[in-house]
Each structure stands twice: as C-alpha cells, then as structure tokens.
Design a protein around this motif. Structure first.
Motif, mmCIF file in Angstrom:
data_model
loop_
_atom_site.group_PDB
_atom_site.id
_atom_site.type_symbol
_atom_site.label_atom_id
_atom_site.label_comp_id
_atom_site.label_asym_id
_atom_site.label_seq_id
_atom_site.Cartn_x
_atom_site.Cartn_y
_atom_site.Cartn_z
ATOM 1 N N ARG A 187 2.816 4.576 -8.185
ATOM 2 C CA ARG A 187 2.140 3.279 -8.305
ATOM 3 C C ARG A 187 2.501 2.573 -9.604
ATOM 4 O O ARG A 187 2.922 1.374 -9.580
ATOM 5 N N HIS A 213 -3.846 -0.634 4.203
ATOM 6 C CA HIS A 213 -4.740 -1.731 3.548
ATOM 7 C C HIS A 213 -4.949 -3.138 4.009
ATOM 8 O O HIS A 213 -3.592 -3.851 4.238
ATOM 9 N N VAL A 265 -2.065 -2.503 -3.732
ATOM 10 C CA VAL A 265 -3.324 -2.782 -3.657
ATOM 11 C C VAL A 265 -4.138 -1.463 -3.256
ATOM 12 O O VAL A 265 -5.216 -1.571 -3.343
ATOM 13 N N SER A 266 -3.544 -0.442 -2.768
ATOM 14 C CA SER A 266 -4.176 0.967 -2.583
ATOM 15 C C SER A 266 -3.178 2.063 -2.736
ATOM 16 O O SER A 266 -2.009 1.714 -2.496
ATOM 17 N N THR A 267 -3.459 2.983 -3.218
ATOM 18 C CA THR A 267 -2.681 4.172 -3.297
ATOM 19 C C THR A 267 -3.576 5.527 -2.770
ATOM 20 O O THR A 267 -4.703 5.718 -3.132
ATOM 21 N N ARG A 268 -2.898 6.022 -1.551
ATOM 22 C CA ARG A 268 -3.536 7.176 -1.052
ATOM 23 C C ARG A 268 -2.825 8.427 -1.153
ATOM 24 O O ARG A 268 -1.557 8.460 -0.839
ATOM 25 N N ALA A 278 0.867 -1.164 -0.077
ATOM 26 C CA ALA A 278 -0.085 0.087 -0.152
ATOM 27 C C ALA A 278 0.752 1.207 -0.051
ATOM 28 O O ALA A 278 1.867 1.318 0.784
#
Length: 238
Positions: A137, A178, A148-151, A123
């Motif tokens: 990413r 995540h 699996v996730s990008t913030r 993540a």
C-alpha cells in the motif's frame, strides 16, 4: 519475434507464463523464464530482502541474455516493494546494469499498469500477512495511487499460494474489493491468475490487475510492444 525475459523466484505459478505466451502467440512473443534461488520461502521482511538481493537476481541474468531477451523483469512483487520506493528503483537499476538490458519489477509493473488504465483509486487483495500488504500500500501511494482498502490473507509461503485454484482466487478478489475502488490488485506472482482474468473482471465489474499479468505487460512495455489480448483482461484490451 520479441523475447521478454523473467527472473522468477522458486516454483509456484510459473506455468502462468507459457499460458500467457500461448495467448500472445499471434503477436509473436516469447516469454523465457529463469528461476532464481528463493532462499527462505516466507512473506517476511528479512526473507524478502534476501530473496530480492542483487546477487540472487544476477545469478540468472546470463541465461536470459542467451535466450535472446530484449528486456528483463524481476517477476516478484513482495521482494521488490519491500525495499521501498527508492530501494526498488535501485534494485532495477542494478539489474539493468548487470543484464545490459532494460529492466523492471512486478511492483513497478503494477504502478505503470494503474496509470495505463487511467484509474486512481484501487483496492489491494493480497495473499500476504497484513504487515507485508501494508508495505505494498505504501509503495502504491508513492506511485501516486490512492489505496482505498488493503486486505491481507496471512499466507506465509509462496508454496501455499501456488496451490490456490480458481475458487480461492475468486474469493480473494471478492473479499478485497471495495465499492470506491476503480480497480482491484492481486499482488503475488506465486498466485495462478492467468486462466481467470476475464472471469475476475466479470465478477467484480471492474479491471483486475494480477501480478503475473502485469509483469508480462511491463516486459512488453519495456520492449515498446503494444499487444492486444482479450483473454488477459482490460490491461491488454488496447
């Protein structure tokens, strides 16, 4: 004594490096750092491409050579991955040729550190605006990692990121974690993280890779030094 040189853009969280040098004192490691001209302080693609240009990096190389550095790392994530996978390779090839030393960048440090930990799903908890975080990413995907996730956090300047303390760093990591991630990545060398690595990993219950931490590890890897330091997280556990 092993000396690893770092080209660091501007002035934000450079004090992470003497902190890590102190934590590595038993290994007889020096971490000399030279500041490069940041140009426009903005997490914006055009500004980042200029920040990571060959001329700006070359300007600090001679000082690092005089420091006795055995390898050099461009201590910036965004102004390396913004060039893309192939462009980032060309950036470090040019830096290596200019310095006459093995060279890398923080972006490749993340890619190599993920492989070292043996994880595949990560993540990203970024300080950047969403469009810049998305470029990271894409870079990690090219390196073989599943993101699996990008913030993103929408912060425009390194100067602002450099003011963040423990609470902001912990909040960033929590928000970016995540359930499917085997590790969490915090990609900004303007972010102070060296003092918080063990707490971050205890809080999330998984390895945490941060920009300044992986940058130092990458330099040691280039110099073929394997160093243990529990205070620097799972990456330095052995």
């Amino acid at each position: 004594m092993t000396a690893i040189g770092f080209l660091y853009p501007g002035h934000s969280a450079e004090d992470d490096y003497p902190r890590m040098e102190a934590l590595l004192a038993d290994a007889e490691v020096r971490l000399p750092l030279v500041h490069t001209d940041i140009g426009t302080d903005a997490h914006r693609v055009d500004a980042l491409l200029e920040m990571g240009s060959a001329d700006r990096l070359a300007a600090g190389v001679e000082e690092l050579r005089l420091s006795g550095a055995e390898a050099v790392v461009w201590a910036c994530t965004s102004a390396s991955f913004v060039f893309g996978w192939e462009g980032a390779h060309e950036q470090v090839r040019t830096l290596a040729a200019t310095a006459g030393l093995p060279a890398s960048s923080t972006s490749f440090a993340f890619a190599h550190a993920v492989r070292k930990l043996g994880v595949t799903r990560v993540a990203v908890a970024a300080t950047y605006p969403d469009d810049v975080a998305e470029l990271f990413r894409t870079f990690l995907k090219s390196a073989g990692a599943e993101v699996v996730s990008t913030r993103g956090s929408g912060v425009i300047t390194a100067a602002e990121v450099g003011t963040w303390g423990r609470e902001e760093v912990l909040a960033l990591a929590r928000a970016g974690d995540h359930p499917d991630a085997e590790a969490v990545l915090l990609p900004d060398t303007a972010l102070h993280t060296a003092a918080h690595l063990t707490e971050l990993e205890a809080e999330l219950g998984k390895p945490v890779l941060t920009a300044n931490q992986v940058t130092v590890w990458e330099g040691l890897r280039l110099a073929d030094r394997r160093v243990r330091a529990a205070a620097l997280g799972a990456l330095f556990a052995g």
